[in-house]
Design a protein around this motif. Structure first.
Motif, PDB file in Angstrom:
ATOM      1  N   GLY A  72      -9.374   4.464 -12.296  1.00  0.00           N
ATOM      2  CA  GLY A  72     -10.887   4.124 -11.760  1.00  0.00           C
ATOM      3  C   GLY A  72     -10.838   3.027 -10.612  1.00  0.00           C
ATOM      4  N   LYS A 105     -18.039   6.287   4.090  1.00  0.00           N
ATOM      5  CA  LYS A 105     -18.511   7.252   2.793  1.00  0.00           C
ATOM      6  C   LYS A 105     -18.679   6.488   1.512  1.00  0.00           C
ATOM      7  N   TRP A 106     -17.905   5.478   1.347  1.00  0.00           N
ATOM      8  CA  TRP A 106     -17.849   4.789   0.073  1.00  0.00           C
ATOM      9  C   TRP A 106     -19.428   4.109  -0.176  1.00  0.00           C
ATOM     10  N   HIS A 115     -14.580  -2.985  -3.447  1.00  0.00           N
ATOM     11  CA  HIS A 115     -13.887  -1.762  -3.017  1.00  0.00           C
ATOM     12  C   HIS A 115     -12.518  -1.481  -3.625  1.00  0.00           C
ATOM     13  N   HIS A 116     -11.536  -2.336  -3.373  1.00  0.00           N
ATOM     14  CA  HIS A 116     -10.242  -2.450  -3.967  1.00  0.00           C
ATOM     15  C   HIS A 116      -9.828  -3.562  -4.229  1.00  0.00           C
ATOM     16  N   LYS A 147      -7.531   7.587  -9.459  1.00  0.00           N
ATOM     17  CA  LYS A 147      -7.457   8.284 -10.494  1.00  0.00           C
ATOM     18  C   LYS A 147      -6.203   7.516 -11.298  1.00  0.00           C
ATOM     19  N   HIS A 184      -5.241  -9.537  -2.086  1.00  0.00           N
ATOM     20  CA  HIS A 184      -6.856  -9.902  -1.975  1.00  0.00           C
ATOM     21  C   HIS A 184      -7.472  -8.974  -2.764  1.00  0.00           C
ATOM     22  N   GLN A 235     -10.962 -10.229   1.093  1.00  0.00           N
ATOM     23  CA  GLN A 235     -11.101  -9.173   2.318  1.00  0.00           C
ATOM     24  C   GLN A 235     -12.423  -8.580   2.586  1.00  0.00           C
ATOM     25  N   LYS A 264     -22.062   6.458  -0.620  1.00  0.00           N
ATOM     26  CA  LYS A 264     -22.330   6.952  -1.866  1.00  0.00           C
ATOM     27  C   LYS A 264     -22.827   5.936  -2.719  1.00  0.00           C
ATOM     28  N   GLN A 307      -7.765   2.860   9.775  1.00  0.00           N
ATOM     29  CA  GLN A 307      -8.453   2.621   8.423  1.00  0.00           C
ATOM     30  C   GLN A 307      -9.810   2.815   8.660  1.00  0.00           C
ATOM     31  N   THR A 335      -3.353  -5.051   7.430  1.00  0.00           N
ATOM     32  CA  THR A 335      -3.844  -6.266   8.259  1.00  0.00           C
ATOM     33  C   THR A 335      -2.622  -7.295   8.579  1.00  0.00           C
ATOM     34  N   GLU A 352      -4.382  -0.940  -3.660  1.00  0.00           N
ATOM     35  CA  GLU A 352      -3.422  -1.065  -2.434  1.00  0.00           C
ATOM     36  C   GLU A 352      -2.096  -1.952  -2.872  1.00  0.00           C
TER      37      GLU A 352
HETATM   38  C1  V0V Z   1     -13.443   6.500  -4.007  1.00  0.00           C
HETATM   39  N1  V0V Z   1     -13.198   6.429  -5.407  1.00  0.00           N
HETATM   40  C2  V0V Z   1     -12.941   5.109  -5.849  1.00  0.00           C
HETATM   41  C3  V0V Z   1     -13.225   4.645  -4.501  1.00  0.00           C
HETATM   42  N2  V0V Z   1     -13.424   5.255  -3.701  1.00  0.00           N
HETATM   43  N3  V0V Z   1     -12.912   4.567  -7.039  1.00  0.00           N
HETATM   44  C4  V0V Z   1     -12.729   3.473  -6.981  1.00  0.00           C
HETATM   45  N4  V0V Z   1     -12.622   2.503  -6.007  1.00  0.00           N
HETATM   46  C5  V0V Z   1     -12.981   3.092  -4.769  1.00  0.00           C
HETATM   47  N5  V0V Z   1     -12.929   2.318  -3.731  1.00  0.00           N
HETATM   48  C6  V0V Z   1     -13.436   7.612  -6.472  1.00  0.00           C
HETATM   49  C7  V0V Z   1     -14.860   8.334  -6.470  1.00  0.00           C
HETATM   50  O1  V0V Z   1     -15.555   7.697  -7.171  1.00  0.00           O
HETATM   51  C8  V0V Z   1     -14.409   9.706  -6.842  1.00  0.00           C
HETATM   52  O2  V0V Z   1     -14.368   9.852  -8.332  1.00  0.00           O
HETATM   53  C9  V0V Z   1     -12.821   9.930  -6.319  1.00  0.00           C
HETATM   54  O3  V0V Z   1     -12.489   8.524  -6.393  1.00  0.00           O
HETATM   55  C10 V0V Z   1     -12.973  10.721  -4.695  1.00  0.00           C
HETATM   56  O4  V0V Z   1     -13.716  10.156  -4.053  1.00  0.00           O
HETATM   57  P1  V0V Z   1     -14.660  10.384  -2.755  1.00  0.00           P
HETATM   58  O5  V0V Z   1     -15.715   9.774  -2.642  1.00  0.00           O
HETATM   59  O6  V0V Z   1     -14.724  12.115  -2.701  1.00  0.00           O
HETATM   60  O7  V0V Z   1     -13.719  10.132  -1.690  1.00  0.00           O
HETATM   61  P2  V0V Z   1     -12.401  10.473  -0.803  1.00  0.00           P
HETATM   62  O8  V0V Z   1     -11.573  11.307  -2.066  1.00  0.00           O
HETATM   63  O9  V0V Z   1     -12.611  11.280   0.100  1.00  0.00           O
HETATM   64  O10 V0V Z   1     -11.616   9.144  -0.687  1.00  0.00           O
HETATM   65  C11 V0V Z   1     -11.323   8.469  -1.708  1.00  0.00           C
HETATM   66  C12 V0V Z   1      -9.989   7.872  -1.069  1.00  0.00           C
HETATM   67  C13 V0V Z   1     -10.219   7.180   0.214  1.00  0.00           C
HETATM   68  C14 V0V Z   1      -9.633   6.750  -2.018  1.00  0.00           C
HETATM   69  C15 V0V Z   1      -9.045   8.738  -1.144  1.00  0.00           C
HETATM   70  O11 V0V Z   1     -11.195   5.882   0.103  1.00  0.00           O
HETATM   71  C16 V0V Z   1      -9.256   6.353   0.926  1.00  0.00           C
HETATM   72  O12 V0V Z   1      -8.171   7.103   1.696  1.00  0.00           O
HETATM   73  N6  V0V Z   1      -9.034   5.192   0.577  1.00  0.00           N
HETATM   74  C17 V0V Z   1      -7.671   4.569   1.517  1.00  0.00           C
HETATM   75  C18 V0V Z   1      -7.853   3.882   2.625  1.00  0.00           C
HETATM   76  C19 V0V Z   1      -8.812   2.694   2.486  1.00  0.00           C
HETATM   77  O13 V0V Z   1      -9.786   2.496   1.442  1.00  0.00           O
HETATM   78  N7  V0V Z   1      -9.084   1.782   3.696  1.00  0.00           N
HETATM   79  C20 V0V Z   1     -10.123   1.035   3.712  1.00  0.00           C
HETATM   80  C21 V0V Z   1      -9.303  -0.537   3.473  1.00  0.00           C
HETATM   81  P3  V0V Z   1     -14.785  11.247  -9.010  1.00  0.00           P
HETATM   82  O14 V0V Z   1     -16.362  11.343  -8.636  1.00  0.00           O
HETATM   83  O15 V0V Z   1     -13.877  12.158  -8.613  1.00  0.00           O
HETATM   84  O16 V0V Z   1     -14.448  10.575 -10.559  1.00  0.00           O
HETATM   85  S1  V0V Z   1      -8.180  -0.810   4.776  1.00  0.00           S
HETATM   86  C22 V0V Z   1      -7.106  -2.195   4.089  1.00  0.00           C
HETATM   87  O17 V0V Z   1      -7.505  -2.479   2.994  1.00  0.00           O
HETATM   88  C23 V0V Z   1      -6.487  -2.917   4.778  1.00  0.00           C
HETATM   89  C24 V0V Z   1      -6.098  -2.333   6.447  1.00  0.00           C
HETATM   90  C25 V0V Z   1      -5.652  -4.041   4.410  1.00  0.00           C
HETATM   91  O18 V0V Z   1      -5.786  -4.408   3.175  1.00  0.00           O
HETATM   92  O19 V0V Z   1      -4.703  -4.256   5.200  1.00  0.00           O
END
Ligand code: V0V
Ligand code: CO
Length: 143
Positions: free
Chosen positions: A132, A73-74, A85-86, A128, A7, A60, A77, A39, A117, A136
């Protein structure tokens, strides 16, 4: 190891509104919807077909469940604007893929996969490591 793109995730403030748009504008279907408190999202799987078939990629549609959500948070920002998003790669064995990627220096967010899901097991590569992009890994339940 990798099967297909499972997705592409679209983050927005209102998942129902986005789902309605996909249905009315594109004729797409809701295949599944679920709240995932861990999540912090409500997410709706959408596709052009009413049933998931092999190698089908879904959209998704997701919105934050609360202010602590990583998606909240995203959005904050991005000034509240919706966007991509991903992306998620479907894998047949997330433990094997994770071990291989770690060997190659990829940073995964969780030590062990978490609940995704539909009972899938999921993990994420840090943006990183994804050059960029938040990527997932998702493995469907084996039956
Ligand atoms: C953050 N960054 C991203 C980003 N989110 N880059 C690309 N795409 C994204 N979605 C970059 C951001 O620009 C910063 O870059 C750096 O990562 C740190 O971001 P931050 O704003 O300080 O945020 P953090 O570090 O607190 O959190 C970022 C992470 C967080 C990725 C660690 O979003 C996370 O834990 N994500 C995984 C969980 C998730 O997304 N769940 C929702 C979907 P610079 O400025 O340092 O260069 S749940 C799902 O998909 C499900 C259930 C499923 O499919 O089954
Ligand atoms: Co996802």
């Amino acid at each position: 190891l990798f099967i297909c793109i499972d997705h592409v995730a679209y983050a927005c403030p209102d998942a129902d509104e986005a789902s309605k748009y996909y249905q009315e504008t594109f004729g797409w279907h809701e295949l599944h919807r679920e709240e995932n408190p861990e999540q912090g999202v409500v997410e709706i799987m959408m596709a052009p077909a009413a049933k998931l078939t092999e190698h089908m990629t879904q959209v998704q549609v997701m919105a934050p469940l609360n202010d602590e959500s990583t998606v909240a948070k995203w959005l904050a920002k991005h000034n509240g604007r919706a966007g991509l998003h991903h992306m998620a790669w479907r894998v047949d064995d997330i433990d094997a893929v994770s071990a291989t990627l770690r060997e190659r220096g990829v940073q995964l967010l969780y030590d062990e996969p978490k609940l995704g899901t539909g009972g899938n097991r999921i993990n994420f590569m840090h943006p990183k490591s994804g050059k960029g992009v938040l990527i997932e890994l998702t493995q469907y339940p084996k039956n």
